[in-house]
Motif scaffolding. Structure first.
Motif, PDB file in Angstrom:
ATOM      1  N   TYR A 168       0.835  -1.196   0.000  1.00  0.00           N
ATOM      2  CA  TYR A 168       0.000   0.000   0.000  1.00  0.00           C
ATOM      3  C   TYR A 168       0.871   1.248   0.000  1.00  0.00           C
ATOM      4  N   GLN A 169       0.650   2.111  -1.007  1.00  0.00           N
ATOM      5  CA  GLN A 169       1.431   3.336  -1.197  1.00  0.00           C
ATOM      6  C   GLN A 169       2.936   3.062  -1.234  1.00  0.00           C
ATOM      7  N   GLY A 170       3.308   1.885  -1.740  1.00  0.00           N
ATOM      8  CA  GLY A 170       4.720   1.533  -1.888  1.00  0.00           C
ATOM      9  C   GLY A 170       5.403   1.130  -0.603  1.00  0.00           C
ATOM     10  N   SER A 171       4.614   0.731   0.402  1.00  0.00           N
ATOM     11  CA  SER A 171       5.174   0.432   1.724  1.00  0.00           C
ATOM     12  C   SER A 171       6.234  -0.664   1.696  1.00  0.00           C
ATOM     13  N   ALA A 172       6.017  -1.698   0.906  1.00  0.00           N
ATOM     14  CA  ALA A 172       6.937  -2.844   0.904  1.00  0.00           C
ATOM     15  C   ALA A 172       8.330  -2.469   0.397  1.00  0.00           C
ATOM     16  N   ASN A 173       8.408  -1.452  -0.445  1.00  0.00           N
ATOM     17  CA  ASN A 173       9.693  -1.038  -1.014  1.00  0.00           C
ATOM     18  C   ASN A 173      10.218   0.249  -0.384  1.00  0.00           C
ATOM     19  N   ALA A 174       9.582   0.690   0.700  1.00  0.00           N
ATOM     20  CA  ALA A 174       9.942   1.967   1.326  1.00  0.00           C
ATOM     21  C   ALA A 174      11.046   1.791   2.363  1.00  0.00           C
ATOM     22  N   THR A 175      11.708   2.887   2.687  1.00  0.00           N
ATOM     23  CA  THR A 175      12.660   2.882   3.789  1.00  0.00           C
ATOM     24  C   THR A 175      11.876   2.882   5.102  1.00  0.00           C
ATOM     25  N   VAL A 176      12.583   2.678   6.213  1.00  0.00           N
ATOM     26  CA  VAL A 176      11.920   2.656   7.523  1.00  0.00           C
ATOM     27  C   VAL A 176      11.219   3.976   7.789  1.00  0.00           C
ATOM     28  N   SER A 177      11.888   5.085   7.507  1.00  0.00           N
ATOM     29  CA  SER A 177      11.282   6.400   7.765  1.00  0.00           C
ATOM     30  C   SER A 177      10.095   6.647   6.840  1.00  0.00           C
ATOM     31  N   GLU A 178      10.201   6.217   5.595  1.00  0.00           N
ATOM     32  CA  GLU A 178       9.093   6.376   4.650  1.00  0.00           C
ATOM     33  C   GLU A 178       7.885   5.551   5.082  1.00  0.00           C
ATOM     34  N   ARG A 179       8.159   4.322   5.559  1.00  0.00           N
ATOM     35  CA  ARG A 179       7.062   3.460   6.005  1.00  0.00           C
ATOM     36  C   ARG A 179       6.401   4.037   7.250  1.00  0.00           C
ATOM     37  N   ASN A 180       7.187   4.579   8.148  1.00  0.00           N
ATOM     38  CA  ASN A 180       6.625   5.216   9.349  1.00  0.00           C
ATOM     39  C   ASN A 180       5.714   6.382   8.966  1.00  0.00           C
ATOM     40  N   GLU A 181       6.107   7.111   7.931  1.00  0.00           N
ATOM     41  CA  GLU A 181       5.295   8.242   7.477  1.00  0.00           C
ATOM     42  C   GLU A 181       3.973   7.752   6.882  1.00  0.00           C
ATOM     43  N   ILE A 182       4.010   6.624   6.146  1.00  0.00           N
ATOM     44  CA  ILE A 182       2.779   6.046   5.586  1.00  0.00           C
ATOM     45  C   ILE A 182       1.832   5.663   6.719  1.00  0.00           C
ATOM     46  N   VAL A 183       2.396   5.093   7.797  1.00  0.00           N
ATOM     47  CA  VAL A 183       1.588   4.725   8.963  1.00  0.00           C
ATOM     48  C   VAL A 183       0.999   5.970   9.621  1.00  0.00           C
ATOM     49  N   ASN A 184       1.826   6.984   9.800  1.00  0.00           N
ATOM     50  CA  ASN A 184       1.372   8.210  10.469  1.00  0.00           C
ATOM     51  C   ASN A 184       0.278   8.922   9.674  1.00  0.00           C
ATOM     52  N   GLN A 185       0.365   8.847   8.345  1.00  0.00           N
ATOM     53  CA  GLN A 185      -0.601   9.539   7.490  1.00  0.00           C
ATOM     54  C   GLN A 185      -1.749   8.630   7.052  1.00  0.00           C
ATOM     55  N   PHE A 186      -1.782   7.397   7.562  1.00  0.00           N
ATOM     56  CA  PHE A 186      -2.781   6.425   7.107  1.00  0.00           C
ATOM     57  C   PHE A 186      -4.195   6.915   7.410  1.00  0.00           C
ATOM     58  N   ASP A 187      -5.044   6.876   6.388  1.00  0.00           N
ATOM     59  CA  ASP A 187      -6.431   7.317   6.501  1.00  0.00           C
ATOM     60  C   ASP A 187      -7.342   6.151   6.123  1.00  0.00           C
ATOM     61  N   ILE A 188      -8.184   5.714   7.050  1.00  0.00           N
ATOM     62  CA  ILE A 188      -9.020   4.533   6.829  1.00  0.00           C
ATOM     63  C   ILE A 188      -9.971   4.733   5.651  1.00  0.00           C
ATOM     64  N   GLU A 189     -10.557   5.916   5.569  1.00  0.00           N
ATOM     65  CA  GLU A 189     -11.503   6.170   4.484  1.00  0.00           C
ATOM     66  C   GLU A 189     -10.818   6.090   3.119  1.00  0.00           C
ATOM     67  N   GLU A 190      -9.616   6.637   3.029  1.00  0.00           N
ATOM     68  CA  GLU A 190      -8.853   6.570   1.787  1.00  0.00           C
ATOM     69  C   GLU A 190      -8.480   5.131   1.455  1.00  0.00           C
ATOM     70  N   PHE A 191      -8.116   4.357   2.474  1.00  0.00           N
ATOM     71  CA  PHE A 191      -7.771   2.951   2.271  1.00  0.00           C
ATOM     72  C   PHE A 191      -8.985   2.183   1.751  1.00  0.00           C
ATOM     73  N   PHE A 192     -10.143   2.379   2.373  1.00  0.00           N
ATOM     74  CA  PHE A 192     -11.364   1.708   1.919  1.00  0.00           C
ATOM     75  C   PHE A 192     -11.694   2.088   0.478  1.00  0.00           C
ATOM     76  N   SER A 193     -11.512   3.357   0.141  1.00  0.00           N
ATOM     77  CA  SER A 193     -11.787   3.815  -1.216  1.00  0.00           C
ATOM     78  C   SER A 193     -10.872   3.134  -2.231  1.00  0.00           C
ATOM     79  N   THR A 194      -9.608   2.957  -1.864  1.00  0.00           N
ATOM     80  CA  THR A 194      -8.630   2.335  -2.759  1.00  0.00           C
ATOM     81  C   THR A 194      -9.075   0.951  -3.208  1.00  0.00           C
ATOM     82  N   TYR A 195      -9.679   0.197  -2.289  1.00  0.00           N
ATOM     83  CA  TYR A 195     -10.058  -1.184  -2.596  1.00  0.00           C
ATOM     84  C   TYR A 195     -11.570  -1.374  -2.724  1.00  0.00           C
ATOM     85  N   SER A 196     -12.318  -0.256  -2.847  1.00  0.00           N
ATOM     86  CA  SER A 196     -13.783  -0.340  -2.870  1.00  0.00           C
ATOM     87  C   SER A 196     -14.313  -1.142  -4.056  1.00  0.00           C
ATOM     88  N   SER A 197     -13.584  -1.158  -5.160  1.00  0.00           N
ATOM     89  CA  SER A 197     -14.083  -1.864  -6.342  1.00  0.00           C
ATOM     90  C   SER A 197     -14.054  -3.386  -6.171  1.00  0.00           C
TER      91      SER A 197
END
Length: 375
Positions: free
Chosen positions: A151-180
């Motif tokens: 999700y948002q390139g997390s698997a290929n991210a650095t530790v700091s980048e992944r922490n930022e993805i976690v900090n900015q994680f939005d449930i509504e946006e996540f649900f929208s991403t996979y709504s289809s």
């Protein structure tokens, strides 16, 4: 029995009033017979692990996307109530941690599921002085879940980048991403979708769409045959500002990919319609990574990020594969034609000479460090 009814007089009155025929899709209206279940799900329901399923790696129950969390925080509750990041992580995917817990048979009667967008979870436990404490906490998402989906390139991210993805994680946006991928949208979406618009929005929107000749102003797809899939976007994100310079007609796909539009949901069949018309009209003819990401369903971005990061060739999006003994072509969401390699958002089918994977299989395949046959 066939009924022959003459509606010519009715239509004459309609045209006389200057009314316009519009598209209406009953599927865009939230409805479901199991309303009690959806009410409970929004608040949080105890779950039996046997009832928890996976849609392409996304946690689900009864065709609904869900979040899995632990309300009982034991002695950690005090810290978690002060800082949610100190609490138990919530799960959104069928990650390796859940696999480990299944193997150890460590799923107890302490898990709940929800589809609430708020990001606040009810938790409880006993503090240092053994006093019972309860409240809500903004828990963090599980990093292993994000890696599982890239999700948002997390698997290929650095530790700091992944922490930022976690900090900015939005449930509504996540649900929208996979709504289809899901048959049912969260009940709360129905009210959120209408919130903030002016009373005359329906007529304002219809006028903008008509003036655009029902063509998306970003990707240029002509939606005259599917007018309901053309939206009107507020450039400054203020839904009450209907000034002409603030409004632009966008297809549903381009609209939901705008910044801060993670709240938008789109059905898979609607994405198929948009991409079919794009293909027929030669929209997005030049294939580069930006083009592919702009065209593909958001749920495929984890796979696309893996491929781009590792230097693989760009795939075709929405390729129709003619298969013997099938009445209609097989839709490959992504296809590498030279290698005869494809991805579907459904159960894979066997086609002679082709390798066809589901989304979850593709995430696993491309997530490995070995070189891909599509390179």
């Amino acid at each position: 029995m066939k009924l022959n009814v003459d509606l010519s007089s009715l239509w004459a009155r309609v045209h006389q009033m200057g009314a316009e025929v519009t598209d209406f899709d009953i599927g865009t209206v939230w409805q479901d017979g199991d309303i009690e279940f959806d009410d409970e799900l929004e608040s949080g329901i105890d779950v039996d692990i046997e009832d928890l399923t996976s849609e392409e790696g996304i946690l689900s129950v009864k065709g609904r996307q869900v979040i899995l969390f632990i309300p009982d925080h034991g002695f950690k509750v005090e810290k978690a109530l002060l800082d949610g990041s100190e609490g138990n992580k919530f799960h959104v995917a069928d990650c390796t941690k859940l696999d480990e817990m299944r193997r150890k048979n460590s799923f107890e009667e302490r898990y709940k599921i929800t589809n609430n967008f708020s990001g606040e979870f009810p938790i409880y436990g006993h503090g240092a002085n053994k006093q019972f404490l309860e409240g809500t906490a903004g828990l963090n998402v599980c990093k292993l879940c994000l890696n599982h989906l890239n999700y948002q390139g997390s698997a290929n991210a650095t530790v700091s980048e992944r922490n930022e993805i976690v900090n900015q994680f939005d449930i509504e946006e996540f649900f929208s991403t996979y709504s289809s991928l899901f048959r049912k949208l969260p009940k709360q979406y129905a009210s959120l979708a209408k919130k903030g618009y002016s009373e005359d929005w329906e007529s304002v929107s219809a006028d903008i769409r008509k003036k655009s000749n029902y063509v998306c102003q970003y990707c240029s797809v002509d939606l005259k045959e599917a007018k309901r899939l053309l939206h009107v976007h507020h450039r400054n994100r203020e839904k009450s500002d209907n000034s002409p310079q603030n409004l632009i007609a966008l297809c549903a796909d381009c609209h939901r990919k705008e910044p801060f539009h993670g709240h938008m949901f789109i059905k898979h069949e609607d994405m198929l319609t948009i991409n079919r018309l794009r293909g027929e009209q030669n929209v997005y003819a030049n294939c580069d990574w930006n083009t592919v990401k702009r065209k593909a369903d958001l749920s495929l971005h984890g796979v696309l990020n893996h491929c781009e990061k590792k230097g693989y060739t760009v795939p075709e999006v929405g390729y129709l594969l003619n298969v013997p003994d099938r009445t209609s072509p097989l839709l490959l969401e992504l296809a590498w034609l030279q290698r005869k390699f494809g991805i579907v958002l459904s159960d894979p089918v066997e086609v002679a000479g082709w390798t066809i994977l589901s989304l979850e299989e593709a995430l696993s395949f491309f997530g490995k460090n070995k070189k891909s046959t599509t390179r």
